[in-house]
Motif scaffolding. Sequence first.
Motif, mmCIF file in Angstrom:
data_model
loop_
_atom_site.group_PDB
_atom_site.id
_atom_site.type_symbol
_atom_site.label_atom_id
_atom_site.label_comp_id
_atom_site.label_asym_id
_atom_site.label_seq_id
_atom_site.Cartn_x
_atom_site.Cartn_y
_atom_site.Cartn_z
ATOM 1 N N ARG A 143 -19.166 -51.403 -4.562
ATOM 2 C CA ARG A 143 -19.312 -51.208 -6.011
ATOM 3 C C ARG A 143 -20.428 -52.041 -6.632
ATOM 4 O O ARG A 143 -21.082 -51.604 -7.574
ATOM 5 N N ASP A 144 -20.654 -53.251 -6.165
ATOM 6 C CA ASP A 144 -21.687 -54.110 -6.754
ATOM 7 C C ASP A 144 -23.109 -53.705 -6.362
ATOM 8 O O ASP A 144 -24.057 -54.136 -7.009
ATOM 9 N N SER A 145 -23.278 -52.917 -5.315
ATOM 10 C CA SER A 145 -24.631 -52.484 -4.940
ATOM 11 C C SER A 145 -25.176 -51.578 -6.038
ATOM 12 O O SER A 145 -24.476 -50.696 -6.522
ATOM 13 N N SER A 146 -26.436 -51.804 -6.415
ATOM 14 C CA SER A 146 -27.016 -51.033 -7.513
ATOM 15 C C SER A 146 -28.329 -50.342 -7.154
ATOM 16 O O SER A 146 -28.741 -49.411 -7.839
ATOM 17 N N HIS A 147 -29.006 -50.800 -6.095
ATOM 18 C CA HIS A 147 -30.304 -50.234 -5.713
ATOM 19 C C HIS A 147 -30.332 -49.975 -4.213
ATOM 20 O O HIS A 147 -29.652 -50.664 -3.441
ATOM 21 N N ILE A 148 -31.150 -49.003 -3.845
ATOM 22 C CA ILE A 148 -31.282 -48.624 -2.437
ATOM 23 C C ILE A 148 -32.723 -48.218 -2.159
ATOM 24 O O ILE A 148 -33.420 -47.697 -3.032
ATOM 25 N N GLY A 149 -33.148 -48.454 -0.944
ATOM 26 C CA GLY A 149 -34.422 -47.954 -0.437
ATOM 27 C C GLY A 149 -34.243 -47.680 1.037
ATOM 28 O O GLY A 149 -33.661 -48.493 1.755
ATOM 29 N N CYS A 150 -34.712 -46.535 1.491
ATOM 30 C CA CYS A 150 -34.515 -46.132 2.889
ATOM 31 C C CYS A 150 -35.834 -45.658 3.485
ATOM 32 O O CYS A 150 -36.766 -45.309 2.765
ATOM 33 N N ALA A 151 -35.878 -45.644 4.809
ATOM 34 C CA ALA A 151 -37.065 -45.161 5.512
ATOM 35 C C ALA A 151 -36.665 -44.577 6.856
ATOM 36 O O ALA A 151 -35.680 -45.005 7.468
ATOM 37 N N LEU A 152 -37.450 -43.620 7.292
ATOM 38 C CA LEU A 152 -37.280 -42.978 8.596
ATOM 39 C C LEU A 152 -38.418 -43.378 9.521
ATOM 40 O O LEU A 152 -39.523 -43.687 9.057
ATOM 41 N N ALA A 153 -38.155 -43.355 10.825
ATOM 42 C CA ALA A 153 -39.208 -43.603 11.807
ATOM 43 C C ALA A 153 -38.948 -42.789 13.063
ATOM 44 O O ALA A 153 -37.796 -42.579 13.455
ATOM 45 N N HIS A 154 -40.036 -42.360 13.700
ATOM 46 C CA HIS A 154 -40.005 -41.703 15.003
ATOM 47 C C HIS A 154 -40.576 -42.702 15.998
ATOM 48 O O HIS A 154 -41.785 -42.920 16.045
ATOM 49 N N CYS A 155 -39.686 -43.334 16.741
ATOM 50 C CA CYS A 155 -40.069 -44.416 17.658
ATOM 51 C C CYS A 155 -40.126 -43.936 19.101
ATOM 52 O O CYS A 155 -39.582 -42.890 19.444
ATOM 53 N N ASN A 156 -40.751 -44.709 19.946
ATOM 54 C CA ASN A 156 -40.816 -44.433 21.377
ATOM 55 C C ASN A 156 -39.897 -45.432 22.078
ATOM 56 O O ASN A 156 -40.352 -46.326 22.781
ATOM 57 N N SER A 157 -38.622 -45.292 21.838
ATOM 58 C CA SER A 157 -37.633 -46.206 22.395
ATOM 59 C C SER A 157 -36.277 -45.533 22.273
ATOM 60 O O SER A 157 -36.164 -44.469 21.673
ATOM 61 N N PRO A 158 -35.246 -46.146 22.837
ATOM 62 C CA PRO A 158 -33.908 -45.560 22.644
ATOM 63 C C PRO A 158 -33.615 -45.397 21.157
ATOM 64 O O PRO A 158 -34.071 -46.181 20.332
ATOM 65 N N GLN A 159 -32.870 -44.356 20.848
ATOM 66 C CA GLN A 159 -32.585 -43.989 19.466
ATOM 67 C C GLN A 159 -33.905 -43.792 18.718
ATOM 68 O O GLN A 159 -34.203 -44.445 17.722
ATOM 69 N N ALA A 160 -34.678 -42.838 19.194
ATOM 70 C CA ALA A 160 -36.053 -42.639 18.725
ATOM 71 C C ALA A 160 -36.142 -42.176 17.279
ATOM 72 O O ALA A 160 -37.096 -42.515 16.582
ATOM 73 N N GLY A 161 -35.192 -41.386 16.809
ATOM 74 C CA GLY A 161 -35.157 -41.012 15.397
ATOM 75 C C GLY A 161 -34.295 -42.023 14.665
ATOM 76 O O GLY A 161 -33.131 -42.193 15.004
ATOM 77 N N ARG A 162 -34.871 -42.707 13.677
ATOM 78 C CA ARG A 162 -34.146 -43.805 13.028
ATOM 79 C C ARG A 162 -34.176 -43.707 11.511
ATOM 80 O O ARG A 162 -35.183 -43.308 10.925
ATOM 81 N N LEU A 163 -33.053 -44.119 10.898
ATOM 82 C CA LEU A 163 -32.941 -44.252 9.451
ATOM 83 C C LEU A 163 -32.434 -45.651 9.151
ATOM 84 O O LEU A 163 -31.412 -46.071 9.703
ATOM 85 N N TYR A 164 -33.165 -46.374 8.317
ATOM 86 C CA TYR A 164 -32.741 -47.690 7.830
ATOM 87 C C TYR A 164 -32.632 -47.596 6.316
ATOM 88 O O TYR A 164 -33.550 -47.091 5.654
ATOM 89 N N CYS A 165 -31.535 -48.100 5.755
ATOM 90 C CA CYS A 165 -31.353 -48.203 4.306
ATOM 91 C C CYS A 165 -31.049 -49.651 3.954
ATOM 92 O O CYS A 165 -30.213 -50.292 4.598
ATOM 93 N N PHE A 166 -31.727 -50.154 2.943
ATOM 94 C CA PHE A 166 -31.515 -51.507 2.432
ATOM 95 C C PHE A 166 -30.948 -51.402 1.015
ATOM 96 O O PHE A 166 -31.401 -50.560 0.229
#
Length: 193
Positions: A143-166
């Motif tokens: 409930r206290d979270s008020s802002h978000i920013g996310c990004a995607l990446a195509h990596c050359n490693s395990p779990q190559a498709g990635r989504l990170y949200c802060f």
Amino acid sequence: MKVSTVLSSLAAAHAAFAAPAVQKAARAQVSGDAPKIDDPKFISAVMDAHWYWRTAHCAQQLKWDPQLAQAALDSVGACTRKMSHDRGGSNLSGVDPPPDNYGMWIDFARSVVHGWHDEEPKYPWDNPHYEDAWGHFAQVVWRDSSHIGCALAHCNSPQAGRLYCFYERAGNNIAAGEFAKNVYPQICPRPHK
């Protein structure tokens, strides 16, 4: 030539070649096929999925934060061999193989957020506290979270498709009473869009 003149010339040359203050290119991505942090469809997919679950859990709606998105891009774009939380208030997911096209990247982002919420049945409503088994879920509906920013990446490693949200204010605060105060069950009506 004086040393000060040489240093001034070098400083001027460095300033002329300094990187512009725009979206930084990810360092270790295989390709740039993942939607960018300012892509409206990507932002909408992430925000709509959060909106749905945060509404059902009576949490305030999030605002997209370009600085958080850039921080997420910097982190996910490093394409480390193993994904890791390098800051509090983050959710991470990866998939193999990575999405094949733009539409699949958008679907991946949306389904990941819904997948984070799928941890809800593990949450101990009678004894609210943190464990990895429901950490993604708790952050999504915090409930206290008020802002978000996310990004995607195509990596050359395990779990190559990635989504990170802060997130700001970071969720999963382990101080006494914080989980009871910030993680509500689905007591508000689910939204209809």
